[in-house]
Design a protein around this motif. Structure first.
Motif, PDB file in Angstrom:
ATOM      1  N   GLY A  85       0.809  -1.214   0.000  1.00 51.55           N
ATOM      2  CA  GLY A  85       0.000   0.000   0.000  1.00 51.55           C
ATOM      3  C   GLY A  85       0.843   1.265   0.000  1.00 51.55           C
ATOM      4  O   GLY A  85       0.420   2.298   0.526  1.00 51.55           O
ATOM      5  N   PHE A  86       2.043   1.194  -0.569  1.00 49.61           N
ATOM      6  CA  PHE A  86       2.931   2.363  -0.602  1.00 49.61           C
ATOM      7  C   PHE A  86       2.306   3.501  -1.407  1.00 49.61           C
ATOM      8  O   PHE A  86       1.473   3.294  -2.288  1.00 49.61           O
ATOM      9  CB  PHE A  86       4.290   1.974  -1.198  1.00 49.61           C
ATOM     10  CG  PHE A  86       4.273   1.662  -2.675  1.00 49.61           C
ATOM     11  CD1 PHE A  86       4.431   2.661  -3.629  1.00 49.61           C
ATOM     12  CD2 PHE A  86       4.101   0.352  -3.118  1.00 49.61           C
ATOM     13  CE1 PHE A  86       4.418   2.375  -4.985  1.00 49.61           C
ATOM     14  CE2 PHE A  86       4.080   0.051  -4.464  1.00 49.61           C
ATOM     15  CZ  PHE A  86       4.238   1.068  -5.404  1.00 49.61           C
ATOM     16  N   LEU A  87       2.749   4.718  -1.098  1.00 51.83           N
ATOM     17  CA  LEU A  87       2.299   5.905  -1.822  1.00 51.83           C
ATOM     18  C   LEU A  87       3.539   6.635  -2.309  1.00 51.83           C
ATOM     19  O   LEU A  87       4.326   7.144  -1.508  1.00 51.83           O
ATOM     20  CB  LEU A  87       1.470   6.806  -0.911  1.00 51.83           C
ATOM     21  CG  LEU A  87       0.921   8.086  -1.551  1.00 51.83           C
ATOM     22  CD1 LEU A  87      -0.039   7.757  -2.699  1.00 51.83           C
ATOM     23  CD2 LEU A  87       0.219   8.944  -0.516  1.00 51.83           C
ATOM     24  N   GLN A  88       3.718   6.675  -3.611  1.00 51.76           N
ATOM     25  CA  GLN A  88       4.896   7.289  -4.211  1.00 51.76           C
ATOM     26  C   GLN A  88       4.506   8.550  -4.962  1.00 51.76           C
ATOM     27  O   GLN A  88       3.498   8.576  -5.674  1.00 51.76           O
ATOM     28  CB  GLN A  88       5.565   6.303  -5.179  1.00 51.76           C
ATOM     29  CG  GLN A  88       6.891   6.787  -5.754  1.00 51.76           C
ATOM     30  CD  GLN A  88       7.578   5.707  -6.558  1.00 51.76           C
ATOM     31  OE1 GLN A  88       6.937   4.846  -7.162  1.00 51.76           O
ATOM     32  NE2 GLN A  88       8.905   5.722  -6.559  1.00 51.76           N
ATOM     33  N   GLY A  89       5.272   9.603  -4.789  1.00 50.99           N
ATOM     34  CA  GLY A  89       4.958  10.832  -5.500  1.00 50.99           C
ATOM     35  C   GLY A  89       5.777  12.000  -4.992  1.00 50.99           C
ATOM     36  O   GLY A  89       6.753  11.837  -4.246  1.00 50.99           O
ATOM     37  N   LEU A 138       5.885   6.918   0.754  1.00 51.33           N
ATOM     38  CA  LEU A 138       5.330   6.793   2.104  1.00 51.33           C
ATOM     39  C   LEU A 138       4.848   5.364   2.310  1.00 51.33           C
ATOM     40  O   LEU A 138       4.230   4.773   1.416  1.00 51.33           O
ATOM     41  CB  LEU A 138       4.173   7.779   2.301  1.00 51.33           C
ATOM     42  CG  LEU A 138       4.480   9.258   2.038  1.00 51.33           C
ATOM     43  CD1 LEU A 138       3.279  10.125   2.413  1.00 51.33           C
ATOM     44  CD2 LEU A 138       5.729   9.706   2.789  1.00 51.33           C
ATOM     45  N   LEU A 139       5.106   4.850   3.504  1.00 56.58           N
ATOM     46  CA  LEU A 139       4.785   3.462   3.814  1.00 56.58           C
ATOM     47  C   LEU A 139       4.058   3.374   5.149  1.00 56.58           C
ATOM     48  O   LEU A 139       4.337   4.152   6.076  1.00 56.58           O
ATOM     49  CB  LEU A 139       6.066   2.623   3.910  1.00 56.58           C
ATOM     50  CG  LEU A 139       6.923   2.473   2.660  1.00 56.58           C
ATOM     51  CD1 LEU A 139       8.249   1.809   3.014  1.00 56.58           C
ATOM     52  CD2 LEU A 139       6.192   1.668   1.602  1.00 56.58           C
ATOM     53  N   PRO A 140       3.163   2.400   5.287  1.00 55.41           N
ATOM     54  CA  PRO A 140       2.581   2.126   6.605  1.00 55.41           C
ATOM     55  C   PRO A 140       3.587   1.382   7.464  1.00 55.41           C
ATOM     56  O   PRO A 140       4.341   0.532   6.974  1.00 55.41           O
ATOM     57  CB  PRO A 140       1.371   1.233   6.273  1.00 55.41           C
ATOM     58  CG  PRO A 140       1.743   0.566   4.988  1.00 55.41           C
ATOM     59  CD  PRO A 140       2.597   1.527   4.228  1.00 55.41           C
ATOM     60  N   PHE A 141       3.607   1.715   8.752  1.00 55.89           N
ATOM     61  CA  PHE A 141       4.508   1.004   9.668  1.00 55.89           C
ATOM     62  C   PHE A 141       3.935   1.073  11.077  1.00 55.89           C
ATOM     63  O   PHE A 141       3.924   2.132  11.705  1.00 55.89           O
ATOM     64  CB  PHE A 141       5.916   1.599   9.647  1.00 55.89           C
ATOM     65  CG  PHE A 141       6.898   0.858  10.516  1.00 55.89           C
ATOM     66  CD1 PHE A 141       7.410  -0.370  10.117  1.00 55.89           C
ATOM     67  CD2 PHE A 141       7.291   1.371  11.744  1.00 55.89           C
ATOM     68  CE1 PHE A 141       8.304  -1.060  10.917  1.00 55.89           C
ATOM     69  CE2 PHE A 141       8.182   0.692  12.553  1.00 55.89           C
ATOM     70  CZ  PHE A 141       8.687  -0.537  12.139  1.00 55.89           C
ATOM     71  N   LYS A 142       3.408  -0.046  11.550  1.00 56.41           N
ATOM     72  CA  LYS A 142       2.906  -0.169  12.919  1.00 56.41           C
ATOM     73  C   LYS A 142       1.906   0.951  13.257  1.00 56.41           C
ATOM     74  O   LYS A 142       1.994   1.583  14.303  1.00 56.41           O
ATOM     75  CB  LYS A 142       4.070  -0.208  13.911  1.00 56.41           C
ATOM     76  CG  LYS A 142       5.056  -1.336  13.660  1.00 56.41           C
ATOM     77  CD  LYS A 142       6.087  -1.484  14.750  1.00 56.41           C
ATOM     78  CE  LYS A 142       5.492  -2.125  15.989  1.00 56.41           C
ATOM     79  NZ  LYS A 142       6.519  -2.473  16.992  1.00 56.41           N
ATOM     80  N   GLY A 143       0.967   1.180  12.362  1.00 60.16           N
ATOM     81  CA  GLY A 143      -0.070   2.173  12.599  1.00 60.16           C
ATOM     82  C   GLY A 143       0.350   3.602  12.339  1.00 60.16           C
ATOM     83  O   GLY A 143      -0.433   4.533  12.550  1.00 60.16           O
ATOM     84  N   LYS A 144       1.583   3.799  11.854  1.00 61.07           N
ATOM     85  CA  LYS A 144       2.082   5.139  11.547  1.00 61.07           C
ATOM     86  C   LYS A 144       2.411   5.214  10.059  1.00 61.07           C
ATOM     87  O   LYS A 144       2.347   4.217   9.341  1.00 61.07           O
ATOM     88  CB  LYS A 144       3.344   5.431  12.374  1.00 61.07           C
ATOM     89  CG  LYS A 144       3.147   5.270  13.872  1.00 61.07           C
ATOM     90  CD  LYS A 144       4.476   5.325  14.597  1.00 61.07           C
ATOM     91  CE  LYS A 144       4.306   5.018  16.090  1.00 61.07           C
ATOM     92  NZ  LYS A 144       5.594   4.939  16.799  1.00 61.07           N
ATOM     93  N   ILE A 145       2.775   6.400   9.624  1.00 64.07           N
ATOM     94  CA  ILE A 145       3.264   6.582   8.259  1.00 64.07           C
ATOM     95  C   ILE A 145       4.713   7.031   8.337  1.00 64.07           C
ATOM     96  O   ILE A 145       5.055   7.963   9.070  1.00 64.07           O
ATOM     97  CB  ILE A 145       2.431   7.622   7.493  1.00 64.07           C
ATOM     98  CG1 ILE A 145       0.985   7.153   7.338  1.00 64.07           C
ATOM     99  CG2 ILE A 145       3.035   7.886   6.116  1.00 64.07           C
ATOM    100  CD1 ILE A 145       0.072   8.168   6.664  1.00 64.07           C
ATOM    101  N   VAL A 146       5.573   6.338   7.583  1.00 61.88           N
ATOM    102  CA  VAL A 146       6.981   6.703   7.498  1.00 61.88           C
ATOM    103  C   VAL A 146       7.340   6.871   6.026  1.00 61.88           C
ATOM    104  O   VAL A 146       6.596   6.463   5.137  1.00 61.88           O
ATOM    105  CB  VAL A 146       7.886   5.632   8.139  1.00 61.88           C
ATOM    106  CG1 VAL A 146       7.578   5.483   9.633  1.00 61.88           C
ATOM    107  CG2 VAL A 146       7.742   4.281   7.432  1.00 61.88           C
ATOM    108  N   TYR A 147       8.485   7.478   5.775  1.00 62.72           N
ATOM    109  CA  TYR A 147       9.028   7.433   4.421  1.00 62.72           C
ATOM    110  C   TYR A 147      10.021   6.283   4.381  1.00 62.72           C
ATOM    111  O   TYR A 147      10.406   5.742   5.426  1.00 62.72           O
ATOM    112  CB  TYR A 147       9.657   8.772   4.037  1.00 62.72           C
ATOM    113  CG  TYR A 147      10.960   9.089   4.735  1.00 62.72           C
ATOM    114  CD1 TYR A 147      12.173   8.956   4.071  1.00 62.72           C
ATOM    115  CD2 TYR A 147      10.983   9.532   6.054  1.00 62.72           C
ATOM    116  CE1 TYR A 147      13.378   9.245   4.701  1.00 62.72           C
ATOM    117  CE2 TYR A 147      12.174   9.826   6.694  1.00 62.72           C
ATOM    118  CZ  TYR A 147      13.369   9.673   6.011  1.00 62.72           C
ATOM    119  OH  TYR A 147      14.553   9.947   6.635  1.00 62.72           O
ATOM    120  N   ASP A 148      10.438   5.862   3.219  1.00 68.82           N
ATOM    121  CA  ASP A 148      11.187   4.607   3.125  1.00 68.82           C
ATOM    122  C   ASP A 148      12.690   4.749   3.310  1.00 68.82           C
ATOM    123  O   ASP A 148      13.441   3.810   3.057  1.00 68.82           O
ATOM    124  CB  ASP A 148      10.889   3.912   1.784  1.00 68.82           C
ATOM    125  CG  ASP A 148      11.543   4.609   0.600  1.00 68.82           C
ATOM    126  OD1 ASP A 148      11.943   5.789   0.734  1.00 68.82           O
ATOM    127  OD2 ASP A 148      11.652   3.971  -0.470  1.00 68.82           O
TER     128      ASP A 148
END
Length: 277
Positions: A85-89, A138-148
């Motif tokens: 479910g990554f978001l790239q942009g 942007l990636l999901p990680f343990k209920g948060k959003i991080v960048y990769d």
């Protein structure tokens, strides 16, 4: 506004393993024969190519999870699986908050609350540089959003107009409780949810008392001409406050009141300009 050291360690353990797996599947940099060598010896240029290959071949994420070559736990594999479910942009970094850093999508103006990894993003950018335009994933990680782990910055600056539009996108999202700080919440649910409402004081009784008092404000021919629009503005302001604090706010009525107040303000300006010094 960054992960704990333990969380950042986990993030990179999973990311290096996934990137190494994709590298092996696609035959990139075959001389790097294990994850440790890939992590330590692979050039930044090659890592950038492999990183992009992960997103261009996202089906390999499912394959990695199914084969589990690194022997990860079920919980760890679930984290990796969510990365589909990554978001790239392109994103504007708009401001730093205690909770997260505000990213505004260049494409959609959606607003995201993003965590740093080992470093908080305000350690990587100065507030004076904002808004800054970056290419990110942007990636999901343990209920948060991080960048990769990689941000590509553009060497551009923005004038007041664009900066103001970006700020407005953030303020609108904040006001309507639509800052996306987790991909666990479906977009449709986020857009539909109302702004957070806390128990607040009912100001209507106090406003009505002030309205009754304001009715005593009258300006006739014996008074300076400026009194008339100024007293009108006092009464209009109280009527506006009454409407704005009502249980069912009528936005059309508020717009109408504000337009009428604007005309009265202009009248006051004109009268003030005509006053002798």
């Amino acid at each position: 506004m960054k992960l704990s050291t333990e969380e950042a360690d986990l993030f990179f353990k999973l990311m290096w393993a996934l990137q190494f797996y994709v590298k092996q599947e696609l035959g990139i940099c075959p001389e790097l024969s294990d994850v440790a060598r890939y992590k330590d010896d692979c050039s930044l240029e090659d890592k950038s190519v492999i990183r992009q290959a992960v997103y261009d071949n996202s089906h390999l994420i499912d394959k990695f999870v199914a084969e589990n070559p690194s022997g990860f736990t079920t919980e760890e594999l679930a984290i990796v699986s969510q990365w589909k479910g990554f978001l790239q942009g392109d994103f504007y970094i708009e401001r730093f908050l205690k909770k997260h850093t505000i990213f505004v999508s260049y494409q959609t103006e959606a607003v995201y609350g993003v965590q740093g990894l080992y470093e908080a993003l305000d350690e990587m950018f100065y507030s004076a540089q904002l808004p800054a335009l970056v290419k990110a994933v942007l990636l999901p990680f343990k209920g948060k959003i991080v960048y990769d782990g990689l941000l590509h910055g553009y060497n551009v600056s923005f004038g007041r107009g664009i900066s103001g539009n970006i700020k407005d996108a953030y303020l609108k999202a904040k006001q309507n409780n639509r800052i996306i700080d987790s991909f666990d919440v479906p977009s449709a649910t986020l857009l539909a949810r109302p702004a957070k409402k806390q128990a607040i004081k009912d100001w209507q009784p106090e406003i009505r008392v002030l309205q009754a008092q304001a009715k005593q404000l009258k300006a006739g021919d014996a008074y300076p001409a400026l009194y008339s629009p100024v007293f009108s503005l006092v009464k209009m302001s109280l009527d506006l406050a009454e409407q704005a604090t009502a249980d069912n706010v009528d936005k059309d009525a508020l717009y109408k009141m504000l337009r009428k107040m604007g005309l009265t303000v202009n009248r006051a300006y004109k009268l003030l300009e005509r006053e002798d010094d």
